[in-house]
Scaffold this motif. Structure first.
Motif, short mmCIF file in Angstrom:
data_model
loop_
_atom_site.label_atom_id
_atom_site.label_comp_id
_atom_site.label_asym_id
_atom_site.label_seq_id
_atom_site.Cartn_x
_atom_site.Cartn_y
_atom_site.Cartn_z
N HIS A 60 -19.06 52.64 77.17
CA HIS A 60 -18.84 54.05 77.40
C HIS A 60 -17.93 54.63 76.34
CE1 HIS A 60 -20.88 53.34 81.11
NE2 HIS A 60 -20.06 52.35 81.33
N GLN A 61 -18.31 55.79 75.84
CA GLN A 61 -17.51 56.46 74.84
C GLN A 61 -16.28 57.08 75.51
OE1 GLN A 61 -21.54 57.87 72.97
NE2 GLN A 61 -19.85 58.82 71.86
N LEU A 62 -15.20 57.14 74.78
CA LEU A 62 -13.95 57.68 75.31
C LEU A 62 -13.81 59.17 75.06
CD1 LEU A 62 -11.60 54.76 74.25
CD2 LEU A 62 -12.69 55.14 76.47
N GLU A 63 -14.66 59.71 74.20
CA GLU A 63 -14.65 61.14 73.92
C GLU A 63 -15.98 61.53 73.31
OE1 GLU A 63 -11.43 61.69 71.19
OE2 GLU A 63 -12.50 60.76 69.54
N LEU A 64 -16.21 62.82 73.22
CA LEU A 64 -17.44 63.32 72.60
C LEU A 64 -17.30 63.31 71.08
CD1 LEU A 64 -18.24 66.40 74.85
CD2 LEU A 64 -19.35 64.16 74.87
N PRO A 65 -18.42 63.18 70.36
CA PRO A 65 -18.35 63.25 68.91
C PRO A 65 -17.72 64.55 68.40
CG PRO A 65 -20.46 62.35 69.59
CD PRO A 65 -19.76 62.81 70.84
N ALA A 66 -17.93 65.67 69.10
CA ALA A 66 -17.33 66.95 68.69
C ALA A 66 -15.81 66.86 68.70
CB ALA A 66 -17.79 68.08 69.61
N ASP A 67 -15.25 66.15 69.67
CA ASP A 67 -13.80 65.96 69.78
C ASP A 67 -13.30 65.15 68.58
OD1 ASP A 67 -11.28 66.06 70.87
OD2 ASP A 67 -11.80 64.99 72.69
N SER A 68 -13.99 64.07 68.25
CA SER A 68 -13.62 63.24 67.09
C SER A 68 -13.70 64.04 65.80
CB SER A 68 -14.55 62.03 66.99
OG SER A 68 -14.55 61.27 68.16
N ILE A 91 -28.01 56.89 87.23
CA ILE A 91 -27.21 56.45 86.08
C ILE A 91 -26.37 57.61 85.54
CG2 ILE A 91 -27.37 55.69 83.66
CD1 ILE A 91 -29.84 54.01 84.57
N GLN A 92 -26.96 58.80 85.45
CA GLN A 92 -26.23 59.95 84.91
C GLN A 92 -25.10 60.39 85.85
OE1 GLN A 92 -26.58 60.89 81.82
NE2 GLN A 92 -28.30 59.51 81.52
N VAL A 93 -25.34 60.38 87.15
CA VAL A 93 -24.29 60.74 88.10
C VAL A 93 -23.16 59.71 88.04
CG1 VAL A 93 -23.73 60.95 90.57
CG2 VAL A 93 -25.73 62.12 89.65
N SER A 94 -23.50 58.44 87.93
CA SER A 94 -22.49 57.40 87.81
C SER A 94 -21.64 57.61 86.56
CB SER A 94 -23.16 56.02 87.77
OG SER A 94 -22.23 55.01 87.53
N GLY A 95 -22.28 57.92 85.43
CA GLY A 95 -21.56 58.20 84.19
C GLY A 95 -20.65 59.40 84.34
N TYR A 96 -21.13 60.44 85.00
CA TYR A 96 -20.33 61.65 85.20
C TYR A 96 -19.09 61.35 86.03
CZ TYR A 96 -19.17 66.48 86.33
OH TYR A 96 -18.51 67.69 86.47
N HIS A 97 -19.24 60.54 87.06
CA HIS A 97 -18.09 60.22 87.91
C HIS A 97 -17.07 59.34 87.18
CE1 HIS A 97 -19.43 62.37 91.34
NE2 HIS A 97 -20.49 61.63 91.53
N ARG A 98 -17.53 58.54 86.23
CA ARG A 98 -16.63 57.71 85.42
C ARG A 98 -15.83 58.57 84.45
NH1 ARG A 98 -20.41 54.04 84.94
NH2 ARG A 98 -21.29 55.04 83.12
N ALA A 99 -16.52 59.42 83.74
CA ALA A 99 -15.92 60.35 82.77
C ALA A 99 -16.91 61.51 82.65
CB ALA A 99 -15.70 59.69 81.42
N GLU A 100 -16.51 62.69 83.08
CA GLU A 100 -17.45 63.81 83.18
C GLU A 100 -18.32 64.01 81.95
OE1 GLU A 100 -14.86 67.03 84.24
OE2 GLU A 100 -15.01 66.55 86.37
N PHE A 101 -17.73 63.85 80.77
CA PHE A 101 -18.50 64.12 79.55
C PHE A 101 -19.49 63.01 79.21
CE2 PHE A 101 -14.63 61.97 78.18
CZ PHE A 101 -15.15 60.93 77.41
N ASP A 102 -19.41 61.86 79.89
CA ASP A 102 -20.28 60.72 79.58
C ASP A 102 -21.55 60.76 80.42
OD1 ASP A 102 -21.14 58.42 78.36
OD2 ASP A 102 -19.88 57.07 79.51
N SER A 103 -22.29 61.87 80.32
CA SER A 103 -23.49 62.03 81.14
C SER A 103 -24.31 63.20 80.64
CB SER A 103 -23.06 62.28 82.60
OG SER A 103 -24.16 62.66 83.38
N ALA A 104 -25.61 63.11 80.84
CA ALA A 104 -26.50 64.24 80.53
C ALA A 104 -26.25 65.40 81.49
CB ALA A 104 -27.96 63.80 80.63
N LEU A 105 -25.51 65.15 82.56
CA LEU A 105 -25.20 66.21 83.52
C LEU A 105 -24.10 67.13 83.01
CD1 LEU A 105 -25.17 64.00 86.73
CD2 LEU A 105 -27.02 65.47 85.93
N PHE A 106 -23.28 66.66 82.11
CA PHE A 106 -22.11 67.42 81.67
C PHE A 106 -22.45 68.82 81.18
CE2 PHE A 106 -18.43 67.88 78.57
CZ PHE A 106 -17.54 68.29 79.55
#
Length: 190
Positions: free
Chosen positions: A24-32, A87-102
């Motif tokens: 899992h990524q810790l931040e979005l590429p835009a943030d980096s 999978i996407q909901v699980s990613g969102y709950h881990r880190a909101e930005f780590d999902s297609a739902l964000f």
């Protein structure tokens, strides 16, 4: 000179793109990119994120179709819509930005980006009606082009009936996963 970010890819993680639940990524590429830009400039360079936000359910259907197409091309097994959303909901709950739902949780998406940039958000319907696509995106002063004149991307060959059926499945699964209220409570654009 400001840094202008208008790429959907820079606001997505690998999980959002290919649906694989792995590192899992810790931040979005835009943030980096914003941090690197600030590190290279001697002053606080202006960073602007232009975000086209769509009606959540059709946007998620489009994301699902693109993800499954990418998986097929990569030789990976495709996912049914239910598994993809779990999978996407699980990613969102881990880190909101780590999902297609964000991107469909509009207020949180904008808030995240405001932590490191100015945000110019607009709706997909708004740009579709626009006679000056660049001004709608927040970069006026360019050649005036209607959005309808631009080439169409990501158009999946799917009947309207199949798309409507898939949208109903998405809405039902998100309700079952108790996520539909999160989307509706944060929606700003259609």
């Amino acid at each position: 000179m400001p840094l202008f970010i208008a790429s959907e890819r820079l606001s997505n993680t690998d999980l959002a793109i290919d649906g694989c639940d792995r590192d899992h990524q810790l931040e979005l590429p835009a943030d980096s990119l914003a941090r690197a830009f600030r590190g290279l400039t001697s002053h606080k360079g202006r960073i602007i994120v232009s975000a086209c936000l769509r009606d959540p359910i059709p946007h998620l259907v489009s994301r699902y179709i693109r993800c499954q197409t990418n998986r097929r091309f990569a030789g990976q097994p495709t996912q049914d819509i239910g598994s993809y959303l779990e999978i996407q909901v699980s990613g969102y709950h881990r880190a909101e930005f780590d999902s297609a739902l964000f991107p469909i949780v509009h207020k949180k998406f904008i808030g995240y980006h405001r932590s490191f940039a100015e945000v110019h958000a607009y709706g997909f319907a708004e740009i579709n009606r626009s006679e000056d696509a660049f001004r709608t995106m927040g970069i006026g002063g360019q050649e005036i082009i209607s959005y309808k004149e631009l080439p169409r991307e990501n158009a999946a060959s799917m009947t309207k009936e199949d798309r409507t059926n898939l949208e109903c499945q998405v809405r039902a699964k998100l309700a079952k996963l108790d996520f539909i209220r999160e989307i509706e409570g944060n929606q700003l654009f259609e």
